[in-house]
Design a protein around this motif. Structure first.
Motif, PDB file in Angstrom:
ATOM      1  N   VAL A  34     -28.188 -13.433  -2.459  1.00  0.00           N
ATOM      2  CA  VAL A  34     -27.929 -12.685  -4.100  1.00  0.00           C
ATOM      3  C   VAL A  34     -28.877 -11.147  -3.357  1.00  0.00           C
ATOM      4  O   VAL A  34     -29.842 -11.376  -3.025  1.00  0.00           O
ATOM      5  CB  VAL A  34     -28.922 -13.723  -4.992  1.00  0.00           C
ATOM      6  N   PRO A  35     -28.808 -10.092  -4.192  1.00  0.00           N
ATOM      7  CA  PRO A  35     -29.572  -9.099  -4.234  1.00  0.00           C
ATOM      8  C   PRO A  35     -30.688  -9.517  -4.426  1.00  0.00           C
ATOM      9  O   PRO A  35     -31.619  -9.995  -5.189  1.00  0.00           O
ATOM     10  CB  PRO A  35     -29.159  -7.596  -5.458  1.00  0.00           C
ATOM     11  N   VAL A  36     -31.971  -8.264  -3.402  1.00  0.00           N
ATOM     12  CA  VAL A  36     -32.972  -8.321  -3.332  1.00  0.00           C
ATOM     13  C   VAL A  36     -33.736  -7.382  -5.080  1.00  0.00           C
ATOM     14  O   VAL A  36     -33.071  -6.080  -4.393  1.00  0.00           O
ATOM     15  CB  VAL A  36     -34.373  -7.465  -2.477  1.00  0.00           C
ATOM     16  N   PRO A  37     -34.178  -7.440  -5.801  1.00  0.00           N
ATOM     17  CA  PRO A  37     -34.652  -6.455  -6.639  1.00  0.00           C
ATOM     18  C   PRO A  37     -35.658  -5.511  -6.781  1.00  0.00           C
ATOM     19  O   PRO A  37     -36.635  -5.914  -5.174  1.00  0.00           O
ATOM     20  CB  PRO A  37     -34.961  -7.646  -7.717  1.00  0.00           C
ATOM     21  N   GLN A  38     -35.459  -4.331  -6.770  1.00  0.00           N
ATOM     22  CA  GLN A  38     -36.613  -3.550  -6.805  1.00  0.00           C
ATOM     23  C   GLN A  38     -37.668  -3.147  -7.590  1.00  0.00           C
ATOM     24  O   GLN A  38     -37.370  -3.620  -8.916  1.00  0.00           O
ATOM     25  CB  GLN A  38     -35.800  -2.120  -6.852  1.00  0.00           C
ATOM     26  N   PRO A  39     -38.148  -3.220  -7.425  1.00  0.00           N
ATOM     27  CA  PRO A  39     -39.438  -2.915  -8.520  1.00  0.00           C
ATOM     28  C   PRO A  39     -39.831  -2.222  -9.809  1.00  0.00           C
ATOM     29  O   PRO A  39     -39.720  -0.984  -8.757  1.00  0.00           O
ATOM     30  CB  PRO A  39     -40.771  -3.409  -8.043  1.00  0.00           C
ATOM     31  N   GLY A  40     -40.078  -2.775 -10.444  1.00  0.00           N
ATOM     32  CA  GLY A  40     -40.319  -0.995 -11.792  1.00  0.00           C
ATOM     33  C   GLY A  40     -41.703  -1.178 -11.722  1.00  0.00           C
ATOM     34  O   GLY A  40     -42.435  -0.744 -11.024  1.00  0.00           O
ATOM     35  N   PRO A  41     -42.380  -0.210 -12.467  1.00  0.00           N
ATOM     36  CA  PRO A  41     -43.590   0.819 -12.195  1.00  0.00           C
ATOM     37  C   PRO A  41     -44.407   0.050 -12.318  1.00  0.00           C
ATOM     38  O   PRO A  41     -46.050   0.147 -11.271  1.00  0.00           O
ATOM     39  CB  PRO A  41     -43.330   2.317 -13.530  1.00  0.00           C
ATOM     40  N   ASP A  42     -44.417  -1.214 -12.976  1.00  0.00           N
ATOM     41  CA  ASP A  42     -45.727  -2.059 -13.488  1.00  0.00           C
ATOM     42  C   ASP A  42     -45.298  -3.477 -11.989  1.00  0.00           C
ATOM     43  O   ASP A  42     -46.537  -4.657 -12.902  1.00  0.00           O
ATOM     44  CB  ASP A  42     -45.607  -2.126 -14.197  1.00  0.00           C
ATOM     45  N   ASP A  43     -44.161  -3.310 -11.748  1.00  0.00           N
ATOM     46  CA  ASP A  43     -44.057  -5.042 -11.213  1.00  0.00           C
ATOM     47  C   ASP A  43     -44.732  -4.742  -9.493  1.00  0.00           C
ATOM     48  O   ASP A  43     -44.986  -3.552  -8.767  1.00  0.00           O
ATOM     49  CB  ASP A  43     -42.791  -5.477 -10.828  1.00  0.00           C
ATOM     50  N   VAL A  44     -44.782  -6.359  -8.783  1.00  0.00           N
ATOM     51  CA  VAL A  44     -44.654  -6.030  -7.446  1.00  0.00           C
ATOM     52  C   VAL A  44     -44.145  -6.833  -7.293  1.00  0.00           C
ATOM     53  O   VAL A  44     -43.416  -8.199  -7.548  1.00  0.00           O
ATOM     54  CB  VAL A  44     -46.102  -7.054  -7.135  1.00  0.00           C
ATOM     55  N   LEU A  45     -43.568  -6.281  -5.673  1.00  0.00           N
ATOM     56  CA  LEU A  45     -42.101  -7.811  -5.372  1.00  0.00           C
ATOM     57  C   LEU A  45     -43.060  -8.742  -4.512  1.00  0.00           C
ATOM     58  O   LEU A  45     -43.534  -8.411  -3.367  1.00  0.00           O
ATOM     59  CB  LEU A  45     -41.018  -7.035  -4.463  1.00  0.00           C
ATOM     60  N   ILE A  46     -42.424 -10.331  -4.078  1.00  0.00           N
ATOM     61  CA  ILE A  46     -42.737 -11.256  -3.695  1.00  0.00           C
ATOM     62  C   ILE A  46     -42.413 -10.978  -2.154  1.00  0.00           C
ATOM     63  O   ILE A  46     -41.094 -11.714  -3.635  1.00  0.00           O
ATOM     64  CB  ILE A  46     -43.784 -11.861  -4.681  1.00  0.00           C
ATOM     65  N   ARG A  47     -42.563 -11.782  -1.739  1.00  0.00           N
ATOM     66  CA  ARG A  47     -41.821 -12.341  -0.859  1.00  0.00           C
ATOM     67  C   ARG A  47     -42.426 -13.735  -0.656  1.00  0.00           C
ATOM     68  O   ARG A  47     -43.405 -13.755   0.222  1.00  0.00           O
ATOM     69  CB  ARG A  47     -41.160 -11.949   0.610  1.00  0.00           C
ATOM     70  N   LEU A  48     -41.185 -14.570  -1.338  1.00  0.00           N
ATOM     71  CA  LEU A  48     -41.746 -15.910  -1.370  1.00  0.00           C
ATOM     72  C   LEU A  48     -41.650 -16.839   0.042  1.00  0.00           C
ATOM     73  O   LEU A  48     -40.962 -16.649   1.088  1.00  0.00           O
ATOM     74  CB  LEU A  48     -41.663 -17.478  -2.584  1.00  0.00           C
ATOM     75  N   ASN A  49     -43.355 -17.157   0.834  1.00  0.00           N
ATOM     76  CA  ASN A  49     -42.679 -18.423   1.358  1.00  0.00           C
ATOM     77  C   ASN A  49     -42.709 -19.768   1.203  1.00  0.00           C
ATOM     78  O   ASN A  49     -42.137 -20.509   1.961  1.00  0.00           O
ATOM     79  CB  ASN A  49     -44.281 -18.068   2.191  1.00  0.00           C
ATOM     80  N   THR A  50     -43.373 -19.996  -0.653  1.00  0.00           N
ATOM     81  CA  THR A  50     -42.420 -21.231  -0.180  1.00  0.00           C
ATOM     82  C   THR A  50     -42.274 -21.049  -1.819  1.00  0.00           C
ATOM     83  O   THR A  50     -42.120 -20.588  -2.961  1.00  0.00           O
ATOM     84  CB  THR A  50     -43.819 -22.666  -0.401  1.00  0.00           C
ATOM     85  N   THR A  51     -41.901 -22.406  -2.252  1.00  0.00           N
ATOM     86  CA  THR A  51     -41.796 -22.585  -4.111  1.00  0.00           C
ATOM     87  C   THR A  51     -41.471 -24.300  -4.077  1.00  0.00           C
ATOM     88  O   THR A  51     -40.951 -24.809  -3.378  1.00  0.00           O
ATOM     89  CB  THR A  51     -40.362 -22.598  -4.697  1.00  0.00           C
ATOM     90  N   GLY A  52     -42.399 -24.485  -4.734  1.00  0.00           N
ATOM     91  CA  GLY A  52     -42.082 -26.101  -5.790  1.00  0.00           C
ATOM     92  C   GLY A  52     -41.216 -26.302  -6.086  1.00  0.00           C
ATOM     93  O   GLY A  52     -39.967 -25.357  -6.666  1.00  0.00           O
ATOM     94  N   ILE A  53     -40.583 -27.847  -6.277  1.00  0.00           N
ATOM     95  CA  ILE A  53     -39.403 -28.250  -7.092  1.00  0.00           C
ATOM     96  C   ILE A  53     -40.261 -29.093  -7.991  1.00  0.00           C
ATOM     97  O   ILE A  53     -40.241 -29.857  -8.234  1.00  0.00           O
ATOM     98  CB  ILE A  53     -38.675 -28.385  -6.415  1.00  0.00           C
ATOM     99  N   CYS A  54     -40.082 -28.707  -9.384  1.00  0.00           N
ATOM    100  CA  CYS A  54     -41.016 -29.321 -10.349  1.00  0.00           C
ATOM    101  C   CYS A  54     -39.594 -29.339 -11.676  1.00  0.00           C
ATOM    102  O   CYS A  54     -38.640 -29.323 -11.445  1.00  0.00           O
ATOM    103  CB  CYS A  54     -41.096 -28.184 -11.457  1.00  0.00           C
ATOM    104  N   TYR A  55     -39.669 -30.851 -12.252  1.00  0.00           N
ATOM    105  CA  TYR A  55     -38.847 -31.797 -12.865  1.00  0.00           C
ATOM    106  C   TYR A  55     -38.546 -30.267 -14.311  1.00  0.00           C
ATOM    107  O   TYR A  55     -37.420 -30.626 -14.726  1.00  0.00           O
ATOM    108  CB  TYR A  55     -39.271 -33.144 -13.261  1.00  0.00           C
ATOM    109  N   SER A  56     -39.422 -29.876 -14.750  1.00  0.00           N
ATOM    110  CA  SER A  56     -38.784 -28.720 -15.580  1.00  0.00           C
ATOM    111  C   SER A  56     -37.355 -27.731 -15.624  1.00  0.00           C
ATOM    112  O   SER A  56     -36.814 -27.595 -15.837  1.00  0.00           O
ATOM    113  CB  SER A  56     -40.508 -27.454 -15.670  1.00  0.00           C
TER     114      SER A  56
END
Length: 366
Positions: A34-56
């Motif tokens: 998918v495309p990597v998004p570009q941050p707006g003026p008040d955003d940060v762009l994070i490169r994730l190392n991990t994500t949990g998988i939640c039942y939600s």
């Protein structure tokens, strides 16, 4: 370019993400670019190392909660508990540096201009959207976060722990805090061996509570006892779970029952486990219309029973949960999957056969 990055960090044009196809009862998760998004003026762009998988996440993909669907916001990637590093800054961002460790929580932002926000209840703010529903979630490796609502990950807490704490740890800390239980009180956890429950066991123990775990199977029992439960009730072997819990808790019942399970039976039996003035804390999300949190009014009256619901944790709750981890008092039990196996991880969680938390390693493909 409209944002700041570092010449030492190569930001790709595309990244891997787990995306949903055919959302609903027959949903399918696939990993694609998918495309990597570009941050707006008040955003940060994070490169994730991990994500949990939640039942939600499963609920969002099944569309079985009374909330708008992901597709209604053109969102394809769920997920709301990620940990990684900041790789780009919006032009207005001054409180973060490139390379800082950062985490993603279920709530994406808040207005910070209402009494809910001012009182630390910002996750209930009417202007608090949800990541993974209204914005692309942490199944996507590179994603945006408002700088003001991004959580700092302290030293000593690795990303495999920090990711799940962003949701599970923060959520159950919030519920424990709101319960008002005191050291020496009995805290009972239906679903104690699950992603939220097993963190609740640890935090409750660290708070000085006496903990009883409820779950099914020897693997869950072994985990719960290892993490600090004084007793474990196996609902697959005990005929009257509530009666057994009351017996364990001085013959009077629990001071608080934290329902982290999502089944109708867990919610139905919880009021029967409490003592006079006991509290049933509603945490787990059952599919819409499948469970009732409550009991006959005579029981409410006769036991001065309290039924309380708590959502995901606030910024402060998240910080407090991370502090438990940095002090060695909270250590999520995780099973790590490589990125290519994200669909298998989702399927395993959907089957209900997970002890602890499933975590995706974005830096390992297979």
């Amino acid at each position: 370019m409209g944002y700041t990055t570092s010449t030492e960090i190569d930001i790709p044009k595309t990244c891997k993400a787990g995306v949903v196809e055919n959302e609903g009862p027959d949903f399918k998760l696939v990993v694609e670019d998918v495309p990597v998004p570009q941050p707006g003026p008040d955003d940060v762009l994070i490169r994730l190392n991990t994500t949990g998988i939640c039942y939600s996440d499963i609920h969002y993909m099944l569309c079985d909660l009374p909330i708008p669907t992901m597709s209604s916001f053109s969102v394809r990637s769920p997920g709301h508990e990620g940990a990684g590093v900041i790789v780009a800054l919006g032009t207005n961002v001054t409180n973060w540096n490139i390379g800082d460790r950062a985490g993603i929580k279920p709530a994406y932002d808040a207005c910070f201009n209402c009494e809910l926000c001012w009182s630390g209840k910002e996750t209930y703010c009417h202007e608090s959207p949800q990541i993974g529903i209204q914005f692309p979630g942490s199944y996507q490796q590179y994603l945006l976060s408002p700088a003001r609502y991004t959580s700092r990950i302290p030293d000593g807490v690795d990303d495999f722990s920090a990711g799940p704490i962003m949701c599970s740890g923060s959520t159950i800390y919030c519920s424990l805090k709101e319960s008002g239980l005191k050291p020496g009180d009995w805290a009972v956890f239906p679903g104690a061996g699950g992603g939220v429950g097993h963190m609740g066991v640890q935090i409750a123990r660290a708070m000085g509570l006496r903990v009883v775990g409820i779950d099914g199977g020897e693997e869950k029992k072994e985990l719960c006892m290892k993490l600090g439960c004084e007793a474990f009730v196996d609902f697959t072997k005990v005929d009257d779970v509530a009666q057994e819990v009351v017996k364990i808790c001085d013959g009077k019942g629990a001071h608080g029952v934290f329902v982290t399970a999502t089944s109708a039976s867990a919610y139905a039996t919880a009021p029967m486990m409490t003592r006079i003035s006991g509290k049933v804390m509603c945490v787990g999300l059952p599919p819409e219309g499948t469970a009732i949190a409550g009991a006959d009014p005579l029981l409410f009256i006769g036991k001065n029973l309290h039924i309380i619901g708590t959502k995901v944790g606030s910024l402060l709750d998240t910080q407090k949960a991370l502090e438990f981890a940095s002090r060695g008092l909270l250590k999520p039990i995780v099973e790590v999957f490589p990125l290519s196996k994200m669909p298998e991880a989702v399927a395993k969680l959907r089957s209900g056969k997970v002890a602890g938390r499933l975590v995706i390693d974005f830096n390992t493909w297979e």
